[in-house]
Write an enzyme that holds these catalytic residues in place. Sequence first.
Site, mmCIF file in Angstrom:
data_model
loop_
_atom_site.group_PDB
_atom_site.id
_atom_site.type_symbol
_atom_site.label_atom_id
_atom_site.label_comp_id
_atom_site.label_asym_id
_atom_site.label_seq_id
_atom_site.Cartn_x
_atom_site.Cartn_y
_atom_site.Cartn_z
ATOM 1 N N SER A 61 0.825 -1.208 0.000
ATOM 2 C CA SER A 61 0.000 0.000 0.000
ATOM 3 C C SER A 61 0.861 1.260 0.000
ATOM 4 O O SER A 61 2.041 1.240 0.340
ATOM 5 C CB SER A 61 -0.906 0.014 1.224
HETATM 6 N N1 SAH Z 1 -0.693 -5.009 4.148
HETATM 7 C C1 SAH Z 1 0.081 -5.314 2.952
HETATM 8 C C2 SAH Z 1 -0.626 -4.994 1.663
HETATM 9 C C3 SAH Z 1 -1.813 -5.841 1.476
HETATM 10 S S1 SAH Z 1 -2.333 -6.154 -0.170
HETATM 11 C C4 SAH Z 1 1.450 -4.695 2.997
HETATM 12 O O1 SAH Z 1 1.779 -4.015 3.985
HETATM 13 O O2 SAH Z 1 2.229 -4.911 2.071
HETATM 14 C C5 SAH Z 1 -3.699 -7.191 0.250
HETATM 15 C C6 SAH Z 1 -3.322 -8.588 0.623
HETATM 16 O O3 SAH Z 1 -4.507 -9.232 1.076
HETATM 17 C C7 SAH Z 1 -2.814 -9.428 -0.549
HETATM 18 O O4 SAH Z 1 -1.527 -9.894 -0.272
HETATM 19 C C8 SAH Z 1 -3.829 -10.571 -0.650
HETATM 20 O O5 SAH Z 1 -3.228 -11.822 -0.968
HETATM 21 C C9 SAH Z 1 -4.424 -10.588 0.741
HETATM 22 N N2 SAH Z 1 -5.740 -11.197 0.858
HETATM 23 C C10 SAH Z 1 -6.826 -11.043 0.065
HETATM 24 N N3 SAH Z 1 -7.859 -11.777 0.527
HETATM 25 C C11 SAH Z 1 -7.422 -12.421 1.648
HETATM 26 C C12 SAH Z 1 -8.018 -13.320 2.596
HETATM 27 N N4 SAH Z 1 -9.279 -13.727 2.497
HETATM 28 N N5 SAH Z 1 -7.255 -13.768 3.612
HETATM 29 C C13 SAH Z 1 -5.968 -13.378 3.749
HETATM 30 N N6 SAH Z 1 -5.352 -12.523 2.905
HETATM 31 C C14 SAH Z 1 -6.075 -12.041 1.858
#
Ligand code: SAH
Length: 213
Positions: A61
């Site tokens: 992000s």
């Molecule tokens: N917080 C992260 C950015 C997140 S991007 C950082 O600091 O880099 C969103 C993430 O959510 C992705 O990696 C995706 O794989 C994950 N995601 C999406 N749906 C999910 C679920 N149901 N359970 C766990 N992770 C999930």
Amino acid sequence: MTEAERKMQFLFALRSRGVTDGRVLGAMEQINRADFVQDGVFADKAYEDMPLPIACGQTISQPSIVGLMTQALNVQPRDKVLEVGTGSGYQAAILSLLARRVYTVDRHKALVSNARRIFEQLELPNVTVFTADGSHGLPDQAPFDRILVTAAAEDPPGPLLAQLKIGGIMVVPVGQEETVQTLIRVERTESGLDYKELRDVRFVPLLEGISRD
Ligand code: SAH
């Protein structure tokens, strides 16, 4: 520009976008975003206020959004925190400096093992990362003082709300994929749930199940 100058500019940009909490700024000063961005074309963009691509088609992000979400979560030193959506691990690393214990989950195994390696290298022993579908929360570790969801849900997931302590806070982007989503802060009070809309955001969607890659 030297590394120190770049950091100064990074912190200045965060402040100008509304990240004013001293503890949050301190944690973001300490954790180097470059450690979470893959080497190569994007490494020199690590301190710019933009989201960047990471493995598995996901994104790390935008720093100002990480800061604003962390600030809205109002993490306390004794807190047990759950993050859904480990991604690069950047957000979890910041939380680990503010909380007693951080659990973070992602549905992509490759992201989880990469983040685990970085947490070990940076010696952040209070973060535990699992491969799991975070929309079910982590029943074995619940309840949580704080829950941060970093993927957009159509509605705040019921199991996550159920795993929030009284006085607990959850921050979650809500809305459909490919549209403007709203960042919501939910607080569990003695009498129910209080919702507050914070701002428009854009996140990858919260998907069901574990990914096969
Ligand atoms: N917080 C992260 C950015 C997140 S991007 C950082 O600091 O880099 C969103 C993430 O959510 C992705 O990696 C995706 O794989 C994950 N995601 C999406 N749906 C999910 C679920 N149901 N359970 C766990 N992770 C999930």
